[in-house]
Write a protein that holds these residues in place. Structure first.
Motif, PDB file in Angstrom:
ATOM      1  N   TYR A  92       0.698  -1.348   0.065  1.00  0.00           N
ATOM      2  CA  TYR A  92      -0.017   0.000  -0.086  1.00  0.00           C
ATOM      3  C   TYR A  92       0.688   1.462   0.090  1.00  0.00           C
ATOM      4  CZ  TYR A  92      -3.427   3.357   1.960  1.00  0.00           C
ATOM      5  OH  TYR A  92      -4.224   4.430   1.921  1.00  0.00           O
ATOM      6  N   ASP A  93       1.631   1.430   1.071  1.00  0.00           N
ATOM      7  CA  ASP A  93       2.490   2.749   1.067  1.00  0.00           C
ATOM      8  C   ASP A  93       3.557   2.905   0.089  1.00  0.00           C
ATOM      9  OD1 ASP A  93       1.230   4.049   3.167  1.00  0.00           O
ATOM     10  OD2 ASP A  93       2.411   2.469   4.605  1.00  0.00           O
ATOM     11  N   ASP A  94       4.229   1.904  -0.492  1.00  0.00           N
ATOM     12  CA  ASP A  94       5.126   1.637  -1.470  1.00  0.00           C
ATOM     13  C   ASP A  94       4.513   2.115  -2.748  1.00  0.00           C
ATOM     14  OD1 ASP A  94       6.901   0.782   0.647  1.00  0.00           O
ATOM     15  OD2 ASP A  94       6.974  -1.496  -0.287  1.00  0.00           O
ATOM     16  N   MET A  95       3.545   1.670  -3.152  1.00  0.00           N
ATOM     17  CA  MET A  95       2.728   2.045  -4.143  1.00  0.00           C
ATOM     18  C   MET A  95       2.347   3.472  -4.527  1.00  0.00           C
ATOM     19  SD  MET A  95      -0.789   1.708  -6.267  1.00  0.00           S
ATOM     20  CE  MET A  95      -0.777   3.363  -5.854  1.00  0.00           C
ATOM     21  N   HIS A  96       1.785   3.906  -3.268  1.00  0.00           N
ATOM     22  CA  HIS A  96       1.219   5.324  -3.222  1.00  0.00           C
ATOM     23  C   HIS A  96       2.493   6.279  -3.433  1.00  0.00           C
ATOM     24  CE1 HIS A  96      -2.537   3.826  -2.080  1.00  0.00           C
ATOM     25  NE2 HIS A  96      -3.055   4.956  -2.575  1.00  0.00           N
ATOM     26  N   ASN A  97       3.535   5.938  -2.575  1.00  0.00           N
ATOM     27  CA  ASN A  97       4.839   6.865  -2.606  1.00  0.00           C
ATOM     28  C   ASN A  97       5.351   6.748  -3.941  1.00  0.00           C
ATOM     29  OD1 ASN A  97       4.403   7.408   0.012  1.00  0.00           O
ATOM     30  ND2 ASN A  97       5.825   5.711   0.771  1.00  0.00           N
ATOM     31  N   LYS A  98       5.643   5.663  -4.697  1.00  0.00           N
ATOM     32  CA  LYS A  98       6.055   5.470  -5.913  1.00  0.00           C
ATOM     33  C   LYS A  98       5.584   6.100  -6.959  1.00  0.00           C
ATOM     34  CE  LYS A  98       7.357   1.448  -8.854  1.00  0.00           C
ATOM     35  NZ  LYS A  98       8.672   1.489  -9.026  1.00  0.00           N
ATOM     36  N   LEU A  99       4.178   6.062  -6.773  1.00  0.00           N
ATOM     37  CA  LEU A  99       3.375   6.988  -8.041  1.00  0.00           C
ATOM     38  C   LEU A  99       3.424   8.565  -7.687  1.00  0.00           C
ATOM     39  CD1 LEU A  99       1.063   6.717 -10.048  1.00  0.00           C
ATOM     40  CD2 LEU A  99      -0.706   6.800  -8.420  1.00  0.00           C
ATOM     41  N   LEU A 100       3.273   8.865  -6.389  1.00  0.00           N
ATOM     42  CA  LEU A 100       3.599  10.353  -6.313  1.00  0.00           C
ATOM     43  C   LEU A 100       4.976  10.816  -6.911  1.00  0.00           C
ATOM     44  CD1 LEU A 100       1.922  12.352  -5.067  1.00  0.00           C
ATOM     45  CD2 LEU A 100       3.049  12.150  -2.877  1.00  0.00           C
ATOM     46  N   VAL A 101       6.132  10.006  -6.527  1.00  0.00           N
ATOM     47  CA  VAL A 101       7.395  10.203  -7.012  1.00  0.00           C
ATOM     48  C   VAL A 101       7.474  10.478  -8.690  1.00  0.00           C
ATOM     49  CG1 VAL A 101       9.877   9.739  -7.159  1.00  0.00           C
ATOM     50  CG2 VAL A 101       8.637   9.764  -4.839  1.00  0.00           C
ATOM     51  N   ALA A 102       6.590   9.347  -9.244  1.00  0.00           N
ATOM     52  CA  ALA A 102       6.930   9.606 -10.571  1.00  0.00           C
ATOM     53  C   ALA A 102       6.197  10.577 -11.267  1.00  0.00           C
ATOM     54  CB  ALA A 102       6.279   8.105 -11.081  1.00  0.00           C
ATOM     55  N   LEU A 103       4.975  10.955 -10.725  1.00  0.00           N
ATOM     56  CA  LEU A 103       4.158  11.980 -11.098  1.00  0.00           C
ATOM     57  C   LEU A 103       4.747  13.420 -10.778  1.00  0.00           C
ATOM     58  CD1 LEU A 103       0.521  11.078 -10.084  1.00  0.00           C
ATOM     59  CD2 LEU A 103       1.600  10.860 -12.326  1.00  0.00           C
ATOM     60  N   GLN A 104       5.450  13.688  -9.736  1.00  0.00           N
ATOM     61  CA  GLN A 104       6.188  14.591  -9.354  1.00  0.00           C
ATOM     62  C   GLN A 104       7.493  14.983 -10.183  1.00  0.00           C
ATOM     63  OE1 GLN A 104       6.691  14.448  -5.111  1.00  0.00           O
ATOM     64  NE2 GLN A 104       4.924  15.440  -4.677  1.00  0.00           N
ATOM     65  N   THR A 105       7.973  13.836 -10.574  1.00  0.00           N
ATOM     66  CA  THR A 105       9.722  14.101 -11.373  1.00  0.00           C
ATOM     67  C   THR A 105       8.913  14.166 -12.870  1.00  0.00           C
ATOM     68  OG1 THR A 105       9.667  11.636 -11.275  1.00  0.00           O
ATOM     69  CG2 THR A 105      10.608  12.805  -9.540  1.00  0.00           C
ATOM     70  N   GLY A 106       7.815  13.478 -13.165  1.00  0.00           N
ATOM     71  CA  GLY A 106       7.546  13.393 -14.702  1.00  0.00           C
ATOM     72  C   GLY A 106       8.209  12.503 -15.312  1.00  0.00           C
ATOM     73  N   VAL A 107       8.639  11.279 -14.533  1.00  0.00           N
ATOM     74  CA  VAL A 107       9.220  10.111 -15.106  1.00  0.00           C
ATOM     75  C   VAL A 107       8.959   8.832 -14.560  1.00  0.00           C
ATOM     76  CG1 VAL A 107      11.628   9.023 -15.469  1.00  0.00           C
ATOM     77  CG2 VAL A 107      11.419  11.489 -15.783  1.00  0.00           C
ATOM     78  N   GLY A 108       8.410   7.777 -15.073  1.00  0.00           N
ATOM     79  CA  GLY A 108       8.182   6.627 -14.758  1.00  0.00           C
ATOM     80  C   GLY A 108       6.995   6.263 -14.553  1.00  0.00           C
TER      81      GLY A 108
END
Length: 447
Positions: A92-108
């Motif tokens: 749960y936490d891993d996915m939400h954090n991973k997605l947020l980082v990807a959206l904020q950085t514009g990559v992945g």
């Protein structure tokens, strides 16, 4: 000279071999078993006959399985628009954090992803990096429960599509109530519920219910029924409102009078709780409709004993339910295949066929309420075998009483505070509800 040429050639071959090894070309692990780490799919193939790859992230394996099945159905119906669905389930936490980082950085980022309701506000801050879904939602909005879309909206744009309405209901153990001479249909108000709980305790020695001390589900629906909430419609913190204080006091009184006890394990998804209930530990529990699957999967000893009824109202004629929980599936701006991804999402979650499958496969109350009376929802399945055949007859009776909740930028912080502090301090430590709610509200306002 020749020696130098051979040296350069050998060096070039070494580099090529190293690059091949890094690319995973020699990895024999099947692709389907590996998480889709590569982010959004590339441009859809044009005229080459290859399916369009759609990458999906979730935190719930059942959701991934659902989409995988719907992808097969999509391909059967759309031979000219085939898709290759690649889903991955992360903690749960891993996915939400991973997605947020990807959206904020514009990559992945993937093409589409699940975002749980208490986290969703984090993805709407500033300019959302999610694709608006109005083009697929608005044509169907008259057939849908609109409040389940408003919670994933910002500035008139819809960004997420839920799996369910999440109508809060009460699950009664009729075997225990029968021993106490209590008819669940006679419980109309929360005062009736308290009186029935006293009778059950006196006649059977069993508490009427369990209250979560580390989660929000024992409190939130009771507040929403009264048009209260943790946040106001404008996003302001209303945790310490009079309605909320009164509601927490009601729950605290249930504990003081031994009509309720703290949930074993702290919340209704713990192994301790499921074992406790399997042995007939409590006579009822209120949770959203989506909790049916937890009974079926984790409390097999209660099959045939549990019945589902509307929540008691606070006053005669008051609302008997509230929409609880939720997970919005989104399409990311990074996706290069947004159009077909949105078409597939519409098929899986907005269509009549998709909503029927959501009930059949997941046991959720579909967001397309017209299907609640469809014959397919009356067909026998593992849920009707467990609870009986009248699940949606009951739900149709409260369709217009399902109160919405307010979701805003402070939702993640307020939910965390309720789980971490409010429930335990008021129901376990028995602190004064007004004092606790005031302190926690001020803490969140300051953030």
């Amino acid at each position: 000279m020749r020696k130098t040429w051979f040296t350069v050639l050998a060096l070039m071959l070494s580099i090529m071999l190293a690059l091949t090894a890094c690319s995973g070309g020699n990895n024999n692990e099947p692709a389907a078993s590996k998480p889709a780490e590569s982010g959004a799919a590339s441009e859809a193939p044009k005229g080459d006959g290859k399916p369009t790859k759609i990458v999906f992230w979730t935190f719930q394996e059942l959701h991934q399985k659902y989409y995988e099945d719907m992808a097969k159905k999509w391909n059967e119906k759309n031979p000219d628009k085939q898709i290759e669905f690649e889903g991955s389930t992360f903690p749960y936490d891993d996915m939400h954090n991973k997605l947020l980082v990807a959206l904020q950085t514009g990559v992945g980022a993937p093409d589409m992803a699940d975002i749980e309701i208490s986290k969703f506000a984090n993805y709407l801050k500033g300019k959302p990096q999610l694709a608006p879904l109005n083009d697929i939602v608005e044509p169907e909005l008259n057939n849908l429960v609109k409040s389940r879309f408003d919670i994933y909206a910002k500035d008139g744009q819809y960004y997420g599509i839920d799996y369910h309405v999440g109508a809060a209901v009460i699950y009664y153990n009729k075997e225990i109530l029968d021993k106490a001479g209590v008819n669940p249909d006679d419980i109309k108000t929360w005062d009736d519920y308290k009186a029935a709980g006293k009778t059950v305790l006196e006649k059977t020695g069993v508490p009427m219910t369990t209250l979560e001390t580390t989660e929000q589900w024992s409190l939130w629906p009771l507040i929403a029924q009264q048009d209260g909430d943790f946040l106001g419609a404008d996003g302001s913190v209303t945790l310490d409102s009079d309605v909320n204080i009164k509601t927490v006091r009601y729950l605290q009184d249930l504990v003081k009078e031994k009509i309720a006890i703290g949930t074993p394990g702290g919340f209704h998804h713990s192994e301790e709780y499921w074992a406790f209930m399997n042995k007939g530990g409590a006579a009822s529990i209120w949770m959203p409709m989506w909790y049916m699957g937890r009974f079926v999967d984790n409390m097999p000893e209660l099959k045939g004993k549990m019945v589902i009824k509307p929540m008691p109202a606070w006053t005669e004629g008051g609302a008997r339910s509230a929409g609880m929980g939720g997970t919005g599936t989104v399409v990311t701006q990074q996706s290069k295949v947004q159009e077909i991804t949105k078409q597939f999402l519409s098929f899986a979650k907005l269509s009549k066929e998709g909503n029927i499958e959501i009930w059949k496969q997941l046991g959720f109350d579909p967001i397309r309420s017209e299907v609640w009376e469809a014959p397919e929802l009356k067909e026998p399945n593992k849920f009707t075998d467990y609870f009986g055949p009248d699940i949606f007859t009951m739900l149709a009776g409260v369709k217009n009483e399902i109160k919405p909740v307010n979701i805003g930028e402070k939702t993640p912080a307020i939910i965390d505070a309720v789980k971490r502090s409010v429930m335990f301090r008021t129901l376990n430590d028995m602190e004064d509800p007004a004092k606790v709610l005031k302190e926690v509200a001020e803490e969140v306002r300051a953030q």
